[in-house]
Design an enzyme around this catalytic site. Structure first.
Site, PDB file in Angstrom:
ATOM      1  N   LYS A  52       1.811   1.022  20.435  1.00 32.71           N
ATOM      2  CA  LYS A  52       1.322   1.152  19.057  1.00 32.71           C
ATOM      3  C   LYS A  52       0.353   0.020  18.726  1.00 32.71           C
ATOM      4  CE  LYS A  52       5.373   3.633  17.410  1.00 32.71           C
ATOM      5  NZ  LYS A  52       6.726   3.566  16.830  1.00 32.71           N
ATOM      6  N   GLN A  96      10.694  -0.574  13.558  1.00 37.47           N
ATOM      7  CA  GLN A  96      10.973   0.202  14.776  1.00 37.47           C
ATOM      8  C   GLN A  96      12.486   0.446  14.882  1.00 37.47           C
ATOM      9  OE1 GLN A  96       8.638   1.465  17.012  1.00 37.47           O
ATOM     10  NE2 GLN A  96      10.363   2.462  18.035  1.00 37.47           N
ATOM     11  N   ASP A 119       5.732   5.439   8.007  1.00 39.63           N
ATOM     12  CA  ASP A 119       6.379   6.561   8.708  1.00 39.63           C
ATOM     13  C   ASP A 119       7.330   7.326   7.783  1.00 39.63           C
ATOM     14  OD1 ASP A 119       6.656   8.207  10.877  1.00 39.63           O
ATOM     15  OD2 ASP A 119       7.816   6.826  12.103  1.00 39.63           O
TER      16      ASP A 119
END
Ligand code: NDP
Length: 303
Positions: A52, A96, A119
């Protein structure tokens, strides 16, 4: 059997993002900022985060990695999130997952400002997804929809099964497909007669994390198969059986190979499928970048 080529489509998205970012820098005087928080030493998470960061930098995003050791407290992560919420150079924040077991992930995720929630982990954004009222959507499901759209696959009216009901992939995937007028069945570990159910489907998305969750006998000819699963195979014989040739060839160098949830033989019956690697994973990273750009635009009222 046609490939839904995540490598190609993600590159198209990345090069569009790069162009937009160059224009933003000229207009606003700064590039979008992404902060990624990782805790502990889960090797899979470390490798996703690396990919990422690398792709974000290639697109021109200013990406910051904040690493905590496995013994970190909830308060330490929450304090960092509060700082990032107030930092005007940060447009997107990603925690994460999974977090180390002693941490309450909900308590932590609830602190991400909904407008920086790249997200869509915050409950407010989960609700907006269901209502189809969000300006961005979770990276993995949104990447899958982009891939289907890129190849002009009509979603409307399809009978679709999503296997796996996590809030990161399965549930939002079911919502996005429903928003696009598919008829969706959301399956999980307690679903009865999964093979029989899958044989009635036009589209199957598997997000379980177990190889061979979907095998050739469970699917009908011309089905569309989307494989979200990422499984590390550490035994060579298993790799030969489960992984594609290119991935198996890398086994001796890497000491493992990667495969998804759907068998090679099932792919052979499909009209379209996503390979692993080279499918959904790359789209997830591309959407992380696209979402960061979208949050930057909102931050500066450019949309
Ligand atoms: P979770 O572990 O949170 O969820 C797994 C889901 O699979 C659960 O809903 C579980 O059901 C269900 N399940 C487990 N066993 C079965 C079974 N035998 N039959 C049917 N359903 C079953 O995983 P995630 O959603 O986080 O991730 C799923 C996979 O996708 C993993 O391999 C992960 O690495 C990968 N992934 C890939 C991404 C990408 O970009 N390609 C992004 C994110 C994840 P229940 O709820 O009943 O326990």
């Amino acid at each position: 059997m046609n490939i839904l080529d995540g490598k190609h489509v993600s590159q198209v998205i990345l090069s569009n993002a790069k162009q937009q970012i160059e224009q933003m820098q000229a207009k606003i005087g700064r590039v979008p900022g992404l902060a990624v928080i990782i805790a502990g030493n889960n090797p899979a998470s470390a490798s996703y985060v690396k990919s990422k960061a690398k792709k974000s930098a290639q697109a021109g995003i200013h990406s910051t990695l904040i690493e905590f050791d496995a013994a970190v407290s909830e308060e330490q992560i929450i304090d960092k999130i509060i700082d990032l919420n107030q930092d005007a150079s940060v447009d997107g924040i990603l925690v994460q997952l999974p977090l180390p077991g002693h941490l309450n992930q909900w308590k932590i995720l609830d602190h991400i400002h909904p407008k920086k929630d790249v997200d869509c982990f915050h409950p407010l954004n989960q609700g907006r997804i269901l209502l189809d009222r969000s300006s961005i959507f979770p990276c993995t499901p949104a990447g899958i929809i982009k891939l289907l759209d890129y190849y002009n696959i009509e979603i409307k009216g399809l009978n679709a099964a999503v296997i796996g009901r996590s809030f990161i992939v399965g549930k939002p995937m079911a919502a996005l497909l429903t928003n696009r007028h598919a008829t969706v069945t959301l399956c999980h570990s307690r679903t009865r007669n999964l093979p029989e159910l899958l044989r009635r489907m036009d589209l199957i998305v598997s997000a379980v994390g177990i190889p061979d969750t979907v095998t050739a006998d469970m699917v009908t000819e011309n089905v569309i198969l989307i494989d979200v699963g990422i499984n590390h195979i550490a035994n060579y014989e298993d790799a030969v059986r489960l992984c594609d040739q290119e991935e198996t060839a890398k086994f001796s160098r890497k000491g493992y190979a990667i495969t998804g949830d759907i068998s090679k033989q099932a792919f052979k019956k499909s009209s379209w499928f996503t390979p692993v690697p080279g499918g959904v994973g790359l789209m997830t990273v591309a959407l992380l970048i696209e979402n960061t750009v979208a949050l930057f635009n909102q931050h500066h009222s450019l949309v």
